[in-house]
Design a protein around this motif. Sequence first.
Motif, PDB file in Angstrom:
ATOM      1  N   ALA A   1      20.242 -12.631  34.337  1.00 30.07           N
ATOM      2  CA  ALA A   1      20.257 -13.082  33.048  1.00 30.07           C
ATOM      3  C   ALA A   1      20.437 -14.865  33.033  1.00 30.07           C
ATOM      4  O   ALA A   1      19.907 -15.400  31.950  1.00 30.07           O
ATOM      5  CB  ALA A   1      21.469 -12.578  32.154  1.00 30.07           C
ATOM      6  N   ARG A   2      21.029 -15.538  33.883  1.00 27.31           N
ATOM      7  CA  ARG A   2      21.111 -16.817  33.870  1.00 27.31           C
ATOM      8  C   ARG A   2      20.111 -17.541  34.426  1.00 27.31           C
ATOM      9  O   ARG A   2      19.813 -18.568  33.783  1.00 27.31           O
ATOM     10  CB  ARG A   2      22.345 -17.188  35.078  1.00 27.31           C
ATOM     11  CG  ARG A   2      22.494 -18.467  35.367  1.00 27.31           C
ATOM     12  CD  ARG A   2      23.747 -19.329  34.606  1.00 27.31           C
ATOM     13  NE  ARG A   2      24.628 -18.488  34.130  1.00 27.31           N
ATOM     14  CZ  ARG A   2      26.001 -18.540  34.638  1.00 27.31           C
ATOM     15  NH1 ARG A   2      26.061 -19.284  35.791  1.00 27.31           N
ATOM     16  NH2 ARG A   2      27.090 -17.883  34.096  1.00 27.31           N
ATOM     17  N   PHE A   3      19.063 -17.079  34.905  1.00 33.92           N
ATOM     18  CA  PHE A   3      17.936 -17.635  35.781  1.00 33.92           C
ATOM     19  C   PHE A   3      16.677 -17.200  34.965  1.00 33.92           C
ATOM     20  O   PHE A   3      15.674 -17.925  35.385  1.00 33.92           O
ATOM     21  CB  PHE A   3      17.713 -17.314  37.043  1.00 33.92           C
ATOM     22  CG  PHE A   3      19.188 -17.823  37.904  1.00 33.92           C
ATOM     23  CD1 PHE A   3      19.117 -18.974  38.197  1.00 33.92           C
ATOM     24  CD2 PHE A   3      19.964 -16.807  38.070  1.00 33.92           C
ATOM     25  CE1 PHE A   3      20.521 -19.293  38.986  1.00 33.92           C
ATOM     26  CE2 PHE A   3      21.226 -17.304  38.499  1.00 33.92           C
ATOM     27  CZ  PHE A   3      21.399 -18.721  38.949  1.00 33.92           C
ATOM     28  N   PHE A   4      16.812 -16.008  34.260  1.00 35.67           N
ATOM     29  CA  PHE A   4      15.340 -15.538  33.591  1.00 35.67           C
ATOM     30  C   PHE A   4      15.686 -15.548  32.072  1.00 35.67           C
ATOM     31  O   PHE A   4      16.373 -14.746  31.475  1.00 35.67           O
ATOM     32  CB  PHE A   4      14.918 -14.316  34.237  1.00 35.67           C
ATOM     33  CG  PHE A   4      14.398 -14.606  35.592  1.00 35.67           C
ATOM     34  CD1 PHE A   4      13.219 -15.080  36.003  1.00 35.67           C
ATOM     35  CD2 PHE A   4      15.462 -14.239  36.497  1.00 35.67           C
ATOM     36  CE1 PHE A   4      13.037 -14.984  37.218  1.00 35.67           C
ATOM     37  CE2 PHE A   4      15.397 -14.356  38.141  1.00 35.67           C
ATOM     38  CZ  PHE A   4      13.760 -14.607  38.245  1.00 35.67           C
ATOM     39  N   HIS A   5      14.601 -16.133  31.352  1.00 42.11           N
ATOM     40  CA  HIS A   5      15.162 -16.199  29.614  1.00 42.11           C
ATOM     41  C   HIS A   5      14.599 -15.010  29.290  1.00 42.11           C
ATOM     42  O   HIS A   5      13.462 -14.267  29.600  1.00 42.11           O
ATOM     43  CB  HIS A   5      14.309 -17.357  29.270  1.00 42.11           C
ATOM     44  CG  HIS A   5      12.909 -17.434  29.271  1.00 42.11           C
ATOM     45  ND1 HIS A   5      12.099 -16.607  28.288  1.00 42.11           N
ATOM     46  CD2 HIS A   5      11.818 -17.787  30.152  1.00 42.11           C
ATOM     47  CE1 HIS A   5      10.662 -16.849  28.578  1.00 42.11           C
ATOM     48  NE2 HIS A   5      10.680 -17.630  29.876  1.00 42.11           N
ATOM     49  N   PRO A   6      15.509 -14.322  28.060  1.00 46.27           N
ATOM     50  CA  PRO A   6      14.723 -13.129  27.355  1.00 46.27           C
ATOM     51  C   PRO A   6      13.539 -13.593  26.358  1.00 46.27           C
ATOM     52  O   PRO A   6      13.492 -14.793  26.215  1.00 46.27           O
ATOM     53  CB  PRO A   6      15.987 -12.902  26.790  1.00 46.27           C
ATOM     54  CG  PRO A   6      16.726 -14.033  26.389  1.00 46.27           C
ATOM     55  CD  PRO A   6      16.637 -14.963  27.605  1.00 46.27           C
ATOM     56  N   ALA A   7      12.881 -12.488  26.067  1.00 44.53           N
ATOM     57  CA  ALA A   7      11.722 -12.923  25.327  1.00 44.53           C
ATOM     58  C   ALA A   7      12.015 -13.614  24.019  1.00 44.53           C
ATOM     59  O   ALA A   7      13.160 -13.278  23.279  1.00 44.53           O
ATOM     60  CB  ALA A   7      11.053 -11.500  24.927  1.00 44.53           C
ATOM     61  N   GLY A   8      11.364 -14.543  23.666  1.00 46.73           N
ATOM     62  CA  GLY A   8      11.619 -15.313  22.265  1.00 46.73           C
ATOM     63  C   GLY A   8      12.734 -16.124  22.649  1.00 46.73           C
ATOM     64  O   GLY A   8      13.193 -17.099  21.629  1.00 46.73           O
ATOM     65  N   GLU A   9      13.496 -16.648  23.484  1.00 47.31           N
ATOM     66  CA  GLU A   9      14.549 -17.639  23.697  1.00 47.31           C
ATOM     67  C   GLU A   9      13.693 -18.893  23.646  1.00 47.31           C
ATOM     68  O   GLU A   9      12.884 -19.350  24.329  1.00 47.31           O
ATOM     69  CB  GLU A   9      15.161 -17.361  25.031  1.00 47.31           C
ATOM     70  CG  GLU A   9      16.304 -18.533  24.997  1.00 47.31           C
ATOM     71  CD  GLU A   9      17.074 -18.394  26.479  1.00 47.31           C
ATOM     72  OE1 GLU A   9      18.300 -18.045  26.473  1.00 47.31           O
ATOM     73  OE2 GLU A   9      16.320 -18.517  27.437  1.00 47.31           O
ATOM     74  N   ARG A  10      14.164 -19.876  22.817  1.00 50.19           N
ATOM     75  CA  ARG A  10      13.737 -20.973  22.661  1.00 50.19           C
ATOM     76  C   ARG A  10      14.718 -22.155  22.222  1.00 50.19           C
ATOM     77  O   ARG A  10      16.004 -21.665  22.102  1.00 50.19           O
ATOM     78  CB  ARG A  10      12.794 -21.245  21.307  1.00 50.19           C
ATOM     79  CG  ARG A  10      11.803 -20.257  21.556  1.00 50.19           C
ATOM     80  CD  ARG A  10      10.481 -20.821  22.045  1.00 50.19           C
ATOM     81  NE  ARG A  10       9.188 -19.973  21.707  1.00 50.19           N
ATOM     82  CZ  ARG A  10       8.867 -18.924  22.592  1.00 50.19           C
ATOM     83  NH1 ARG A  10       9.502 -18.974  23.664  1.00 50.19           N
ATOM     84  NH2 ARG A  10       7.801 -18.403  22.571  1.00 50.19           N
TER      85      ARG A  10
END
Length: 92
Positions: A29-38
Amino acid sequence: MPDVSLLPGTALHHWDWQADAACRNVGPARFFHPAGERGEEREDRDAAAKRVCAHCPVRRDCLEHALRAQEVFGVWGGLTEDERRDMRRTSS
């Protein structure tokens, strides 16, 4: 997902560097953004990931893997997907 044809293979020696990675027990979770994160939220997560990478003894190996495998998501070797894409553009 990377182009699996570009991955080095299943032999353990190709992946040994990961055992020494500073992120080994941090979680994705620290290295891969969740969908829609801006915006600021994404910038903060990327900065936190880069802080882990900054002290990583295998940072170069990680970045080389990401570039070779054309990883399209996440922070690898201290660079975001956009930074790696820019790096590929300027080196071609």
